[in-house]
Design a protein around this motif. Sequence first.
Motif, PDB file in Angstrom:
ATOM      1  N   GLY A 109       5.858 -17.479 -29.602  1.00  0.00           N
ATOM      2  CA  GLY A 109       6.328 -16.133 -29.887  1.00  0.00           C
ATOM      3  C   GLY A 109       5.732 -15.108 -28.940  1.00  0.00           C
ATOM      4  N   LEU A 110       4.427 -15.188 -28.707  1.00  0.00           N
ATOM      5  CA  LEU A 110       3.783 -14.238 -27.791  1.00  0.00           C
ATOM      6  C   LEU A 110       4.259 -14.442 -26.355  1.00  0.00           C
ATOM      7  N   SER A 111       4.446 -15.688 -25.955  1.00  0.00           N
ATOM      8  CA  SER A 111       4.848 -15.964 -24.569  1.00  0.00           C
ATOM      9  C   SER A 111       6.242 -15.436 -24.270  1.00  0.00           C
ATOM     10  N   ALA A 112       7.060 -15.226 -25.314  1.00  0.00           N
ATOM     11  CA  ALA A 112       8.428 -14.734 -25.112  1.00  0.00           C
ATOM     12  C   ALA A 112       8.468 -13.229 -24.878  1.00  0.00           C
ATOM     13  N   LEU A 113       7.354 -12.526 -25.170  1.00  0.00           N
ATOM     14  CA  LEU A 113       7.317 -11.076 -24.994  1.00  0.00           C
ATOM     15  C   LEU A 113       7.100 -10.750 -23.517  1.00  0.00           C
ATOM     16  N   ARG A 114       8.013  -9.996 -22.950  1.00  0.00           N
ATOM     17  CA  ARG A 114       7.914  -9.670 -21.530  1.00  0.00           C
ATOM     18  C   ARG A 114       7.030  -8.459 -21.272  1.00  0.00           C
ATOM     19  N   GLU A 115       6.898  -7.604 -22.275  1.00  0.00           N
ATOM     20  CA  GLU A 115       6.084  -6.401 -22.130  1.00  0.00           C
ATOM     21  C   GLU A 115       4.674  -6.658 -22.671  1.00  0.00           C
ATOM     22  N   VAL A 152      11.842 -24.744 -44.615  1.00  0.00           N
ATOM     23  CA  VAL A 152      10.655 -24.992 -43.798  1.00  0.00           C
ATOM     24  C   VAL A 152      10.923 -24.712 -42.330  1.00  0.00           C
ATOM     25  N   VAL A 153      12.036 -25.219 -41.799  1.00  0.00           N
ATOM     26  CA  VAL A 153      12.269 -25.067 -40.354  1.00  0.00           C
ATOM     27  C   VAL A 153      12.566 -23.620 -39.980  1.00  0.00           C
ATOM     28  N   VAL A 154      13.147 -22.851 -40.897  1.00  0.00           N
ATOM     29  CA  VAL A 154      13.401 -21.434 -40.610  1.00  0.00           C
ATOM     30  C   VAL A 154      12.114 -20.627 -40.723  1.00  0.00           C
ATOM     31  N   PHE A 155      11.357 -20.825 -41.793  1.00  0.00           N
ATOM     32  CA  PHE A 155      10.193 -19.974 -42.024  1.00  0.00           C
ATOM     33  C   PHE A 155       8.979 -20.404 -41.205  1.00  0.00           C
ATOM     34  N   GLN A 156       8.810 -21.688 -40.924  1.00  0.00           N
ATOM     35  CA  GLN A 156       7.728 -22.095 -40.031  1.00  0.00           C
ATOM     36  C   GLN A 156       8.163 -22.032 -38.572  1.00  0.00           C
ATOM     37  N   GLY A 157       9.457 -21.845 -38.345  1.00  0.00           N
ATOM     38  CA  GLY A 157       9.974 -21.747 -36.996  1.00  0.00           C
ATOM     39  C   GLY A 157      10.282 -20.312 -36.622  1.00  0.00           C
ATOM     40  N   ALA A 158      11.561 -19.918 -36.693  1.00  0.00           N
ATOM     41  CA  ALA A 158      12.003 -18.604 -36.223  1.00  0.00           C
ATOM     42  C   ALA A 158      11.278 -17.454 -36.916  1.00  0.00           C
ATOM     43  N   PHE A 159      11.085 -17.560 -38.229  1.00  0.00           N
ATOM     44  CA  PHE A 159      10.438 -16.467 -38.965  1.00  0.00           C
ATOM     45  C   PHE A 159       9.004 -16.253 -38.485  1.00  0.00           C
ATOM     46  N   THR A 160       8.258 -17.343 -38.314  1.00  0.00           N
ATOM     47  CA  THR A 160       6.884 -17.227 -37.841  1.00  0.00           C
ATOM     48  C   THR A 160       6.841 -16.751 -36.392  1.00  0.00           C
ATOM     49  N   PHE A 161       7.773 -17.226 -35.571  1.00  0.00           N
ATOM     50  CA  PHE A 161       7.916 -16.775 -34.184  1.00  0.00           C
ATOM     51  C   PHE A 161       8.024 -15.249 -34.145  1.00  0.00           C
ATOM     52  N   LEU A 162       8.930 -14.686 -34.959  1.00  0.00           N
ATOM     53  CA  LEU A 162       9.124 -13.241 -34.999  1.00  0.00           C
ATOM     54  C   LEU A 162       7.957 -12.535 -35.689  1.00  0.00           C
ATOM     55  N   MET A 163       7.353 -13.181 -36.683  1.00  0.00           N
ATOM     56  CA  MET A 163       6.210 -12.586 -37.373  1.00  0.00           C
ATOM     57  C   MET A 163       5.038 -12.391 -36.413  1.00  0.00           C
ATOM     58  N   ALA A 164       4.809 -13.349 -35.530  1.00  0.00           N
ATOM     59  CA  ALA A 164       3.746 -13.216 -34.536  1.00  0.00           C
ATOM     60  C   ALA A 164       4.029 -12.032 -33.613  1.00  0.00           C
ATOM     61  N   GLN A 165       5.286 -11.871 -33.226  1.00  0.00           N
ATOM     62  CA  GLN A 165       5.655 -10.770 -32.344  1.00  0.00           C
ATOM     63  C   GLN A 165       5.520  -9.425 -33.048  1.00  0.00           C
TER      64      GLN A 165
END
Length: 293
Positions: free
Chosen positions: A27-33, A136-149
Amino acid sequence: MLPAYRRAFALLRLPFSLFLMPVFWFGLSALREPFSWSRAAAVFTILHLLVYPASNGYNSYYDKDEGSIGGLKAPPPVTPELLHLVWLFETLALLTSLLVGWPFAAMVIVYILISRAYSYEGIRLKKYPLLSTAVVVVFQGAFTFLMAQVGAGATSAQLFEPTNLQLALVSTLFLCGSYPLTQIYQHQEDARRGDRTLSLRLGIRGTFVLAAVGLLAGALLLGFTYWLRGEPRSLLLFLLATGPVVALFSRWCWVAWHDPTQASFEWTMRMNKVSSLCLSAAFITVLLLSQSH
């Protein structure tokens, strides 16, 4: 009293929580700024040392596993002290997440509630193979990805940028591949409890097929998205870092395909460790290179 809490503490499985690190770094690595590193450090601590262990403990409290579980080959008996620790960790997670910001705190609350619904005997999403897998795959995946951001201070424009959402989907596809593998050695225990997990329904060979499809789909979408973003170096780093993961998964699949007893706790933990280390190394390197410009 203290020995009881010490045994209960083991069921929080803190080391196992670290296997979920790659999603955070991804998630952090996807942030360009540039983002706030201090906020990111707080998010890492809250998720990996408070939220995930509480979720592990709550799941163990209702599962009452007698056999091996993720991170523990021989778990201790479940006692009321475990629930006390879960409440403590959840309370600390909520209080500290408010210091990061209310949007992040709101996402932490949602994650905790979903985690409880997954395990709680009155709801027990875990009983339903497709629904539990999707959760599980949504909340440990995409949701957590966005939560970190969100926790690191990303703006709405960054969050909803199309390629960022595609990478969030990649994290869910990777979870589609890895999550069923964590159930593959627990078929007998899950069947005894009446939890018809997706891995149990698919069988050992079917689980490996699903894992391969999910991981391949995630890798293809990742490559396509990095190409859209003009980041071939990130793709190269990912391919180099995941070479050992592909080799170990291929070896395990071959062995277990011919000998189902090899779909074991030991193989699963080995796979988790290697994939967590390699993927985390890949995304941390991508992150450091992107933030240095």
